[in-house]
Design a protein around this motif. Sequence first.
Motif, mmCIF file in Angstrom:
data_model
loop_
_atom_site.group_PDB
_atom_site.id
_atom_site.type_symbol
_atom_site.label_atom_id
_atom_site.label_comp_id
_atom_site.label_asym_id
_atom_site.label_seq_id
_atom_site.Cartn_x
_atom_site.Cartn_y
_atom_site.Cartn_z
ATOM 1 N N SER A 14 16.845 -43.915 -18.404
ATOM 2 C CA SER A 14 16.358 -43.538 -19.654
ATOM 3 C C SER A 14 15.009 -44.057 -20.179
ATOM 4 O O SER A 14 14.988 -45.223 -19.913
ATOM 5 N N ILE B 221 15.951 -45.620 -24.152
ATOM 6 C CA ILE B 221 17.059 -46.515 -24.612
ATOM 7 C C ILE B 221 16.719 -47.950 -24.810
ATOM 8 O O ILE B 221 15.664 -48.606 -24.390
ATOM 9 N N GLU C 217 19.700 -37.737 -23.916
ATOM 10 C CA GLU C 217 19.542 -38.418 -22.713
ATOM 11 C C GLU C 217 21.008 -38.919 -22.182
ATOM 12 O O GLU C 217 21.241 -39.489 -21.050
ATOM 13 N N THR C 218 21.937 -39.182 -23.270
ATOM 14 C CA THR C 218 23.554 -39.787 -22.894
ATOM 15 C C THR C 218 24.549 -38.936 -23.223
ATOM 16 O O THR C 218 24.834 -38.158 -22.605
ATOM 17 N N ASN D 180 23.787 -34.972 -23.157
ATOM 18 C CA ASN D 180 23.025 -34.843 -21.853
ATOM 19 C C ASN D 180 23.857 -33.591 -21.222
ATOM 20 O O ASN D 180 24.809 -33.464 -21.170
#
Length: 618
Positions: A533, A536, A586-587, A590
């Motif tokens: 990422s 992050i 992104e987490t 996702n």
Amino acid sequence: MLCTNNNSLYLFCFLLFFIQYSIRGSGDSRYSQSQGERYQHFTEKTEFALKEIMSSGGAEDDIPQGERKTVTDFCYLLDKSKQLFNGLRDLPQYGQKQWQSYFGRTFDVYTKLWKFQQQHRQVLDNRYGLKRWQIGEIASKIGQLYYHYYLRTSETSYLNEAFSFYSAIRQRSYYSQVNKEDRPELVVKKLRYYARFIVVCLLLNKMDVVKDLVKELSDEIEDYTHRFNTEDQVEWNLVLQEVAAFIEADPVMVLNDDNTIVITSNRLAETGAPLLEQGMIVGQLSLADALIIGNCNNQVKFSELTVDMFRMLQALEREPMNLASQMNKPGMQESADKPTRRENPHKYLLYKPTFSQLYTFLAASFKELPANSVLLIYLSATGVFPTGRSDSEGPYDFGGVLTNSNRDIINGDAIHKRNQSHKEMHCLHPGDLYPFTRKPLFIIVDSSNSVAYKNFTNLFGQPLVCLLSPTAYPKALQDQSQRGSLFTLFLNNPLMAFLFVSGLSSMRRGLWEKCQEYLRKINRDIAQLLTHSRSIDQAFLQFFGDEFLRLLLTRFIFCSATMRMHKIFRETRNYPESYPQLPRDETVENPHLQKHILELASILDVRNVFFENTIDDY
């Protein structure tokens, strides 16, 4: 026999009791002398007692000098062991260094005592009248020493040693004759032995043994209350109820083909944490200390260990290794040629601590935290909410969690009416933890007011992460709160938690192992998402080098992604949060991770309980 009649036996026991306490009495100058001088003085007084008894019975010449010395040596070791064991309770519960030498001396004496009674059993049986329950008491004390050494060091191998001694007591029936004696205090010793043995077996996941022990303990309690008119009957029955509820806390059963229950372990195995890819840039911090704090109303507990505390404790330990078969003495120097391996983080287990107790342990952990190390604080507690609107929004204005339930007692005095402008004295506010952010700090809050810790300010620039539970769960899941929090279950056993929210209560072993393998793949992919990422917060990566923290972070993301995709988790308060915030796209949101969760649901045939319209086409 050593004594010619019962009166002589009682006289001898009384004289030995008098000798032991006269030697260590504060008014006796010999108490400050060397161990050898104290032993010589003990021997002289014991010899005097023996001669007085033998001369009164006319049988002094019947006792060989060697056997006389054997009895004297045994009495000395027995008295010395009791002195050292009783002194353990005076040691401070916090701090990792000052107690080690004392534990080492205690183990040394008990080693000698145990071997001595083995080598001279016949003489002690004939001359001293050694009873089997007395041997059991020695073995039980050694088991307690190993268990308390585990609590002090978090080294799970010592649990195996405690189990060995407790198991030997049961196999050899050392306490079998206690019920024939009209002495309730001896029966209580036996009941306490069972309770301690059950705790060790729970920590080692030996559930089959636990069930057998509970049945035996139930029979013993029934016999005890039937024979003696005691006031502690209710307390012992409560012990049975607590351990029975503790055993049944897991919401899902894994079954063999013959329908026997599979015992699963949730400690860190060699393949448990996702491996770091070559070239991954992560911090080199390691988890060294953890405070595990529990104060949830009505949650199942046993021996001041709630289900949540138990689960988090196991999430921060490696699988235990067997120590050498001979009796080891903790506190002694390790051999230089032993293979080195990473230790478990040291832990404090605090059940309903007052604020002053909690701060004392926090300060001790903070003080002894090594360089490049992390302090973890886990809070499983009832939420305390702000009593009214505040003009400011500081670290004490969002409430916190209640660490001790005796809210209306201050210095022993009941407070019947509290000024609403005053804050709860046993509430741990985010601001209370600010001083400890001078070193790397990893916080997990499982509470109905966990979001209070979202309002942190990183004053000192050290790595700081807070993982925060949902503040409420869908109504269909609220009835399970007594059996432990769903959030903590995800951090301890994510597959069991996934099965639970999917409506499954049992599973065959083969399918369980297949799903576990797939979950390991999911964890590896989550690790890649974090490290690749671009947005992050670096605090997450600073902690990612430690195996325990890496596994907790990947499980947290899996938990959050699962709840966001689940059809009954629709409110914002149903989702976990974190400080700093994770980049959702992104987490936890996702598409690649969402596809994995749906695939896991398909393996279990529960895909219908999850939304699919959040998945991008591949």
